[in-house]
Design a protein around this motif. Structure first.
Motif, PDB file in Angstrom:
ATOM      1  N   LEU A  67      85.503  -3.244  75.290  1.00 53.14           N
ATOM      2  CA  LEU A  67      85.037  -2.442  76.657  1.00 53.14           C
ATOM      3  C   LEU A  67      85.346  -1.970  77.175  1.00 53.14           C
ATOM      4  CD1 LEU A  67      82.916  -4.860  74.500  1.00 53.14           C
ATOM      5  CD2 LEU A  67      81.247  -4.275  76.460  1.00 53.14           C
ATOM      6  N   TYR A  68      86.492  -2.360  78.268  1.00 56.53           N
ATOM      7  CA  TYR A  68      87.362  -2.067  78.970  1.00 56.53           C
ATOM      8  C   TYR A  68      88.295  -1.016  78.737  1.00 56.53           C
ATOM      9  CZ  TYR A  68      90.096  -6.145  77.385  1.00 56.53           C
ATOM     10  OH  TYR A  68      91.253  -6.815  75.962  1.00 56.53           O
ATOM     11  N   CYS A  69      88.906   0.073  77.896  1.00 55.22           N
ATOM     12  CA  CYS A  69      89.895  -0.121  77.525  1.00 55.22           C
ATOM     13  C   CYS A  69      89.779   1.499  77.179  1.00 55.22           C
ATOM     14  CB  CYS A  69      90.486  -0.932  76.234  1.00 55.22           C
ATOM     15  SG  CYS A  69      92.086  -0.597  76.081  1.00 55.22           S
ATOM     16  N   GLY A  70      90.772   2.412  77.755  1.00 61.58           N
ATOM     17  CA  GLY A  70      90.408   3.366  77.632  1.00 61.58           C
ATOM     18  C   GLY A  70      90.403   4.313  75.929  1.00 61.58           C
ATOM     19  N   ILE A  71      91.637   3.404  74.895  1.00 59.20           N
ATOM     20  CA  ILE A  71      92.056   3.711  74.052  1.00 59.20           C
ATOM     21  C   ILE A  71      90.985   3.386  72.793  1.00 59.20           C
ATOM     22  CG2 ILE A  71      94.208   4.358  75.279  1.00 59.20           C
ATOM     23  CD1 ILE A  71      95.552   1.844  73.413  1.00 59.20           C
ATOM     24  N   ARG A  72      89.852   2.221  73.896  1.00 60.91           N
ATOM     25  CA  ARG A  72      89.600   2.301  72.425  1.00 60.91           C
ATOM     26  C   ARG A  72      88.643   3.388  71.221  1.00 60.91           C
ATOM     27  NH1 ARG A  72      83.415   2.754  73.609  1.00 60.91           N
ATOM     28  NH2 ARG A  72      83.617  -0.132  73.656  1.00 60.91           N
ATOM     29  N   ARG A  73      88.226   2.317  70.430  1.00 60.40           N
ATOM     30  CA  ARG A  73      88.044   3.406  68.934  1.00 60.40           C
ATOM     31  C   ARG A  73      87.325   4.454  69.290  1.00 60.40           C
ATOM     32  NH1 ARG A  73      85.652  -0.727  66.439  1.00 60.40           N
ATOM     33  NH2 ARG A  73      83.994   0.015  66.521  1.00 60.40           N
ATOM     34  N   ASP A  74      86.025   4.529  69.558  1.00 54.55           N
ATOM     35  CA  ASP A  74      84.747   4.949  70.254  1.00 54.55           C
ATOM     36  C   ASP A  74      85.278   6.106  71.249  1.00 54.55           C
ATOM     37  OD1 ASP A  74      83.971   3.771  67.789  1.00 54.55           O
ATOM     38  OD2 ASP A  74      81.834   2.758  68.917  1.00 54.55           O
ATOM     39  N   ASN A  75      86.482   5.717  71.791  1.00 53.58           N
ATOM     40  CA  ASN A  75      86.891   7.013  73.024  1.00 53.58           C
ATOM     41  C   ASN A  75      87.404   7.761  72.317  1.00 53.58           C
ATOM     42  OD1 ASN A  75      86.820   8.692  75.050  1.00 53.58           O
ATOM     43  ND2 ASN A  75      88.416   7.119  75.838  1.00 53.58           N
ATOM     44  N   ASP A 165      87.270 -18.184  79.090  1.00 49.35           N
ATOM     45  CA  ASP A 165      86.067 -18.818  78.446  1.00 49.35           C
ATOM     46  C   ASP A 165      85.638 -17.993  77.615  1.00 49.35           C
ATOM     47  OD1 ASP A 165      83.214 -17.699  78.804  1.00 49.35           O
ATOM     48  OD2 ASP A 165      84.123 -19.947  80.151  1.00 49.35           O
ATOM     49  N   PRO A 166      85.137 -18.572  76.414  1.00 47.33           N
ATOM     50  CA  PRO A 166      84.451 -17.605  75.113  1.00 47.33           C
ATOM     51  C   PRO A 166      83.398 -17.024  75.513  1.00 47.33           C
ATOM     52  CG  PRO A 166      84.421 -20.127  74.676  1.00 47.33           C
ATOM     53  CD  PRO A 166      85.482 -20.443  75.834  1.00 47.33           C
ATOM     54  N   VAL A 167      83.003 -17.211  76.563  1.00 49.31           N
ATOM     55  CA  VAL A 167      81.110 -16.483  77.061  1.00 49.31           C
ATOM     56  C   VAL A 167      81.892 -15.053  77.008  1.00 49.31           C
ATOM     57  CG1 VAL A 167      79.257 -16.282  77.793  1.00 49.31           C
ATOM     58  CG2 VAL A 167      80.188 -18.421  76.603  1.00 49.31           C
ATOM     59  N   HIS A 168      83.036 -15.498  78.201  1.00 49.04           N
ATOM     60  CA  HIS A 168      83.751 -14.187  79.296  1.00 49.04           C
ATOM     61  C   HIS A 168      84.290 -13.039  78.650  1.00 49.04           C
ATOM     62  CE1 HIS A 168      86.883 -13.127  82.612  1.00 49.04           C
ATOM     63  NE2 HIS A 168      85.292 -11.716  82.298  1.00 49.04           N
ATOM     64  N   TYR A 169      84.854 -13.702  77.431  1.00 52.55           N
ATOM     65  CA  TYR A 169      85.967 -13.757  76.576  1.00 52.55           C
ATOM     66  C   TYR A 169      85.183 -11.984  75.228  1.00 52.55           C
ATOM     67  CZ  TYR A 169      89.325 -12.227  72.840  1.00 52.55           C
ATOM     68  OH  TYR A 169      90.343 -11.636  72.509  1.00 52.55           O
ATOM     69  N   GLY A 170      83.527 -12.431  75.031  1.00 55.54           N
ATOM     70  CA  GLY A 170      82.936 -11.916  73.893  1.00 55.54           C
ATOM     71  C   GLY A 170      81.937 -10.924  75.613  1.00 55.54           C
ATOM     72  N   ARG A 171      81.747 -10.960  76.655  1.00 54.29           N
ATOM     73  CA  ARG A 171      81.469 -10.342  77.338  1.00 54.29           C
ATOM     74  C   ARG A 171      82.546  -8.797  77.165  1.00 54.29           C
ATOM     75  NH1 ARG A 171      79.085  -9.811  83.975  1.00 54.29           N
ATOM     76  NH2 ARG A 171      78.698  -7.577  83.919  1.00 54.29           N
ATOM     77  N   LEU A 172      83.418  -9.161  76.727  1.00 54.76           N
ATOM     78  CA  LEU A 172      84.820  -7.805  77.395  1.00 54.76           C
ATOM     79  C   LEU A 172      85.060  -7.784  75.934  1.00 54.76           C
ATOM     80  CD1 LEU A 172      86.747 -10.150  79.285  1.00 54.76           C
ATOM     81  CD2 LEU A 172      85.411  -8.087  80.054  1.00 54.76           C
ATOM     82  N   HIS A 173      84.854  -8.421  74.873  1.00 52.47           N
ATOM     83  CA  HIS A 173      85.537  -7.684  73.897  1.00 52.47           C
ATOM     84  C   HIS A 173      84.394  -7.567  72.297  1.00 52.47           C
ATOM     85  CE1 HIS A 173      88.231 -10.146  75.542  1.00 52.47           C
ATOM     86  NE2 HIS A 173      89.464  -8.375  74.401  1.00 52.47           N
ATOM     87  N   PRO A 174      84.076  -6.212  71.158  1.00 56.91           N
ATOM     88  CA  PRO A 174      83.478  -6.543  70.904  1.00 56.91           C
ATOM     89  C   PRO A 174      83.019  -8.145  69.711  1.00 56.91           C
ATOM     90  CG  PRO A 174      84.943  -5.123  69.658  1.00 56.91           C
ATOM     91  CD  PRO A 174      85.425  -5.785  71.341  1.00 56.91           C
ATOM     92  N   PRO A 175      81.847  -8.090  69.253  1.00 51.28           N
ATOM     93  CA  PRO A 175      81.911  -8.934  68.317  1.00 51.28           C
ATOM     94  C   PRO A 175      82.883  -9.532  67.380  1.00 51.28           C
ATOM     95  CG  PRO A 175      79.948  -8.088  68.210  1.00 51.28           C
ATOM     96  CD  PRO A 175      80.866  -6.904  68.875  1.00 51.28           C
ATOM     97  N   GLU A 176      83.694  -9.098  67.179  1.00 52.20           N
ATOM     98  CA  GLU A 176      84.622  -9.249  65.393  1.00 52.20           C
ATOM     99  C   GLU A 176      85.464  -9.540  66.452  1.00 52.20           C
ATOM    100  OE1 GLU A 176      84.837  -4.458  66.596  1.00 52.20           O
ATOM    101  OE2 GLU A 176      83.224  -5.973  66.469  1.00 52.20           O
ATOM    102  N   LEU A 177      85.985  -9.608  67.534  1.00 54.00           N
ATOM    103  CA  LEU A 177      87.032 -10.433  68.457  1.00 54.00           C
ATOM    104  C   LEU A 177      87.294 -11.854  68.688  1.00 54.00           C
ATOM    105  CD1 LEU A 177      89.481  -7.035  70.100  1.00 54.00           C
ATOM    106  CD2 LEU A 177      89.419  -7.473  67.428  1.00 54.00           C
ATOM    107  N   THR A 178      87.477 -12.201  68.519  1.00 48.98           N
ATOM    108  CA  THR A 178      87.162 -13.971  68.544  1.00 48.98           C
ATOM    109  C   THR A 178      88.362 -14.806  70.271  1.00 48.98           C
ATOM    110  OG1 THR A 178      87.906 -15.432  67.456  1.00 48.98           O
ATOM    111  CG2 THR A 178      85.971 -14.257  66.929  1.00 48.98           C
TER     112      THR A 178
END
Length: 346
Positions: A67-75, A165-178
């Motif tokens: 969610l934070y990255c400018g070269i993310r797939r959906d950009n 922190d796994p909850v924080h990680y989930g806020r920053l990343h899509p569900p398929e990344l853990t």
């Protein structure tokens, strides 16, 4: 708070509650004292030598959607590119002539950078520049891929854990990344024999004293050789475009605390730190950092690797201006090291 800082300086561990106490009150610390402690620890292991790495951003294609990255797939606003091997070798050749003895290949998780292609590229770099180190920063892969690249000659691997922190990680990343998989990758890399870098963004959305306490407990336990630590900077084409950036003050405080926690760590003053303040790099070094990573990528590619907005890629951030960087470091009493700059084993 001084008793907790004293404990760190005595190379003693803090437990999670102590870390939370320290991090909750970090903005009330005597920053002059804290930075002096960080600087003393850096000098104890490295003197006033600063290691330079030549950064080659080999692809801005990524299959992931962080969610934070400018070269993310959906950009869809990014002009995508992938460097070929000859171009990468040419970048290394220029960098070698300027004095670089570590090359960092960084990119998105690009399916076009196949494991065999990366291995062959690493082997080509090591064959042509045998006195140099190769660092990879290409994301999450299976252990056998990391082993392949290590066997080809890769020396180091950078893979920021981003948050322990796994909850924080989930806020920053899509569900398929853990977080669990990210930490497995880091453990595999260390077990194989890489010098391994973890790290996180300062001020990322959802970060708190609790999540930072988890980060520092993880760093204590994992003992990485490198820690990448820079401010979160929003990118206009991501879901976090409107989030506030991490601050210079917070980044410098946490750099010093990392240096005290891991006295021998290779600790960059990042491009992101230089982006938010014109003296960001120098201030980071004076807080305990000992690595800088000027950009060796082809000039035409640099403004396409848009991890965040307004990223520096010219001036003294550019590898071809190493002389200017040396002057800036000399102004704060530092010199550029003329060797690979490995993690000290002693």
């Amino acid at each position: 708070m001084n008793d907790l800082l004293d404990k760190l300086c005595q190379n003693r561990r803090l437990d999670r509650a102590e870390w939370r106490t320290l991090l909750e009150a970090r903005h009330s610390l005597d920053r002059q004292d804290l930075f002096a402690r960080g600087l003393e620890e850096r000098r104890r292991w490295y003197g006033d030598q600063i290691y330079v790495r030549g950064l080659i951003e080999c692809s801005n294609i990524c299959k992931n959607n962080c969610l934070y990255c400018g070269i993310r797939r959906d950009n869809r606003s990014v002009t995508r590119y992938r460097l070929d091997r000859d171009t990468i070798l040419a970048c290394c050749g220029k960098g070698y002539g300027w004095g670089f003895r570590t090359f960092v290949l960084q990119g998105g998780e690009d399916p076009g950078l196949t494991p065999d292609w990366v291995a062959e590229t690493v082997a080509a770099i090591k064959g042509r520049f045998p006195d140099c180190a190769v660092t990879l920063s290409l994301g999450e892969f299976d252990r056998d891929v990391y082993q392949l690249w290590f066997d080809a000659g890769a020396d180091r691997y950078l893979l920021r854990h981003e948050t322990a922190d796994p909850v924080h990680y989930g806020r920053l990343h899509p569900p398929e990344l853990t977080l669990a998989h990210r930490l497995d990758c880091l453990r595999n890399l260390k077990d194989i024999g890489y010098q391994v870098g973890a790290g996180f963004m300062v001020g990322s959305p959802g970060q708190s004293a609790d999540t930072l306490a988890e980060d520092f407990c993880f760093l204590q336990d994992f003992q990485p050789h490198m820690v990448g630590l820079g401010p979160f900077i929003p990118q206009k084409d991501t879901p976090f475009a409107g989030e506030p950036a991490g601050t210079l003050e917070d980044t410098l405080i946490l750099l010093s605390l990392v240096r005290l926690t891991l006295p021998k760590v290779l600790l960059p003053a990042t491009t992101a730190l230089g982006t938010i303040h014109p003296q960001g790099r120098e201030l980071g070094i004076q807080a305990g950092a000992n690595v800088v990573m000027p950009n060796l990528s082809p000039p035409a590619a640099r403004d396409k690797y848009t991890l965040y907005d307004n990223k520096l890629c010219t001036g003294d951030e550019a590898a071809e201006h190493l002389a200017g960087l040396k002057q800036r470091l000399a102004a704060i009493g530092c010199t550029v090291a003329v060797h690979r700059g490995d993690f000290p084993n002693s």
